[in-house]
Every structure is written in C-alpha cells, then in structure tokens.
Design an enzyme around this catalytic site. Structure first.
Site, PDB file in Angstrom:
ATOM      1  N   ASN A  89      10.903 -89.676  14.016  1.00 22.63           N
ATOM      2  CA  ASN A  89       9.587 -90.192  14.376  1.00 22.63           C
ATOM      3  C   ASN A  89       8.447 -89.564  13.579  1.00 22.63           C
ATOM      4  O   ASN A  89       7.424 -90.213  13.355  1.00 22.63           O
ATOM      5  CB  ASN A  89       9.351 -89.969  15.877  1.00 22.63           C
ATOM      6  CG  ASN A  89       7.908 -90.188  16.271  1.00 22.63           C
ATOM      7  OD1 ASN A  89       7.426 -91.312  16.340  1.00 22.63           O
ATOM      8  ND2 ASN A  89       7.187 -89.095  16.520  1.00 22.63           N
ATOM      9  N   TYR A 166       1.103 -95.424   1.903  1.00 24.64           N
ATOM     10  CA  TYR A 166       1.781 -95.370   3.205  1.00 24.64           C
ATOM     11  C   TYR A 166       2.780 -96.522   3.327  1.00 24.64           C
ATOM     12  O   TYR A 166       3.936 -96.319   3.713  1.00 24.64           O
ATOM     13  CB  TYR A 166       0.747 -95.447   4.329  1.00 24.64           C
ATOM     14  CG  TYR A 166       1.364 -95.513   5.708  1.00 24.64           C
ATOM     15  CD1 TYR A 166       1.870 -94.366   6.318  1.00 24.64           C
ATOM     16  CD2 TYR A 166       1.448 -96.723   6.407  1.00 24.64           C
ATOM     17  CE1 TYR A 166       2.449 -94.430   7.578  1.00 24.64           C
ATOM     18  CE2 TYR A 166       2.019 -96.792   7.665  1.00 24.64           C
ATOM     19  CZ  TYR A 166       2.517 -95.642   8.245  1.00 24.64           C
ATOM     20  OH  TYR A 166       3.087 -95.699   9.499  1.00 24.64           O
ATOM     21  N   LYS A 170       7.042 -96.368   3.729  1.00 24.50           N
ATOM     22  CA  LYS A 170       7.824 -96.966   4.814  1.00 24.50           C
ATOM     23  C   LYS A 170       8.802 -98.024   4.283  1.00 24.50           C
ATOM     24  O   LYS A 170       9.892 -98.205   4.837  1.00 24.50           O
ATOM     25  CB  LYS A 170       6.888 -97.568   5.855  1.00 24.50           C
ATOM     26  CG  LYS A 170       6.079 -96.533   6.629  1.00 24.50           C
ATOM     27  CD  LYS A 170       6.966 -95.584   7.423  1.00 24.50           C
ATOM     28  CE  LYS A 170       6.160 -94.657   8.307  1.00 24.50           C
ATOM     29  NZ  LYS A 170       7.001 -93.764   9.144  1.00 24.50           N
ATOM     30  N   THR A 201      -2.962 -93.822  18.809  1.00 25.79           N
ATOM     31  CA  THR A 201      -2.528 -92.425  18.743  1.00 25.79           C
ATOM     32  C   THR A 201      -3.505 -91.647  17.878  1.00 25.79           C
ATOM     33  O   THR A 201      -4.421 -92.211  17.275  1.00 25.79           O
ATOM     34  CB  THR A 201      -1.121 -92.310  18.125  1.00 25.79           C
ATOM     35  OG1 THR A 201      -1.187 -92.755  16.756  1.00 25.79           O
ATOM     36  CG2 THR A 201      -0.095 -93.141  18.884  1.00 25.79           C
TER      37      THR A 201
END
Length: 248
Positions: A89, A166, A170, A201
């Site tokens: 994670n 980013y 991924k 978050t």
C-alpha cells in the site's frame, strides 16, 4: 507457536487507506502487521486496532531501505513463521507540475523508488514467507491514473489529468503485477492490482473523495479472495461493493 488465523502485512499502514485495510482485515479475523516507516506512529495505530479487539502489531518498514525491509522480514519470520497476505500500500505522490516538460526528474525518481522499486523490494523479501502459506495473496495499490487505455480515451475522466511521473510509476507497477502473477501462479499465490478510487487522505490533501474505508474495500476483497478468485487482474469496487475489472 502455531498461528491459525491468517497473517497479513500492510505497508504504509499507520494512516489513511493502509490503516483502513488493516482494520478491515483484522475485523475479518486476520492477525495484522502494520509496516510503517515511523515506528512510533505504527505503534499508535496498532494500539488503536488493539483497542477494538484486532490482533495488531507494528513493524518498522521503509520500502526504500533494503536493510529496513530485510529486518522486517526477519521479524515476521521469527514471530509468525509465514505470511498469508501482503498488501503493498505504501506510495508517494507529489503535486502536479504545469507540464511533463517541467516535471522534476528528482521527484519522478523518488516516486518510482517508492511506488515501483519499493514494492518489489518488499515483495522479494517476503516471498519466502508467502511461499509457506497454503493460499497467499499479494495486492498492489495501483491507481485509476495508471491505465493506458483510459489515458488514450478522450471520453475518460482521466483524459485531462497530468501527474505524468506518478501515473507512469503506477503503470510500471501494473506490469510487474502481471509478471509476478504469471510467475507465482504455480505456487498458488494470487497477485492483483487495485484502484482505490479518489479517496480523501493526506496524500490527496484530504480533499474531495470517498473515505479511506471505502478506498480499502477492493484491496481487502482481493486479499481474501477464494481459490477460484482472479489473479493478474486490475480491479476497483462498484458503488454496490462488488469488484469490477478495470482496463490496464
């Protein structure tokens, strides 16, 4: 001591989606280990879970540090003897630059070190323990922004999204997910990637999005999938809670 309950390790688990995954796995009967770069925060998070009856433990684990990862693997081997679930994670994202032509190479390298190389560093270190499980599961925390199909689709909600470094990290993680799934299938180890969806978050500035509890659901579903469940897949959760397959 023989541990009869399933044993799970969640990286980056002292807050946000990681803590929610640990909480949900613990509520489902797993012994959960919270892999945290800051052990003091990990201990506090483990205490929070212990307070609601979950068998939770914290272990210092910095995915960018090989010595830290090796030490964590040794601790779990000594304490548990095996690992049934690994949820990769921990992740890193920086604010988007005005354009990819101006994006910081240093920031891109740091994201790849966490989101790609860090994941492989952890997975390789814990594979010996996962191979001792009768039905091990590995879950990769990917992103809807990783999809090449959606990135090329003008109708997609991600068509205008930047975050080049980013997104690329991924996408690379997705390829490693597929390669690992194919390699580990003879061992009965299922490997899948998940998209938590837009989740509020610290990483997203606590802005718009659903709760970490909702963001955790696809990872928990794949971590607990049965023997005939999928492998080498990329999934999200529909509003109904059912898993839905996404485009790579």
């Amino acid at each position: 001591m023989i541990h009869t309950s399933p044993i799970a390790l969640v990286t980056g688990a002292n807050k946000g989606i990681g803590l929610a995954i640990a909480r949900q796995l613990g509520a489902a009967g797993h012994t959960v280990w919270l892999g945290c770069r800051d052990i003091s925060r990990g201990v506090m998070a483990a205490r929070e879970l212990l307070g609601i009856g979950i068998d939770a433990h914290a272990v210092q684990l910095d995915v960018k540090d090989g010595a830290s990862v090796s030490s964590a693997a040794q601790i779990l081997e000594s304490e548990m003897g095996r690992l049934d679930v690994l949820v990769n994670n921990a992740g890193l994202m920086f604010a988007p630059s005005p354009s990819l032509a101006e994006e910081s190479i240093d920031e891109m390298q740091r994201m790849f070190d966490t989101n790609v190389f860090g994941v492989m560093r952890v997975t390789q270190a814990f594979l010996p323990l996962l191979r001792k499980s009768k039905a091990a599961r590995i879950v990769m925390m990917s992103s809807g922004l990783s999809s090449l199909t959606d990135a090329l689709d003008m109708r997609s909600e991600t068509w205008t999204v930047g975050f080049g470094g980013y997104c690329a990290s991924k996408t690379a993680l997705n390829m490693l997910t597929v390669k690992l799934a194919k390699e580990l299938e003879p061992d009965g180890i299922k490997v899948n990637a998940v998209d938590p969806g837009l989740t509020s978050t610290d990483m997203t500035g606590n802005g718009p999005g659903h709760s970490p509890e909702d963001g955790a659901r696809p990872a928990v579903a794949l971590a607990t999938t049965h023997a005939y469940g999928p492998t080498a897949g990329f999934f999200a959760c529909a509003p109904s809670g059912e898993l839905v397959q996404k485009n790579w």
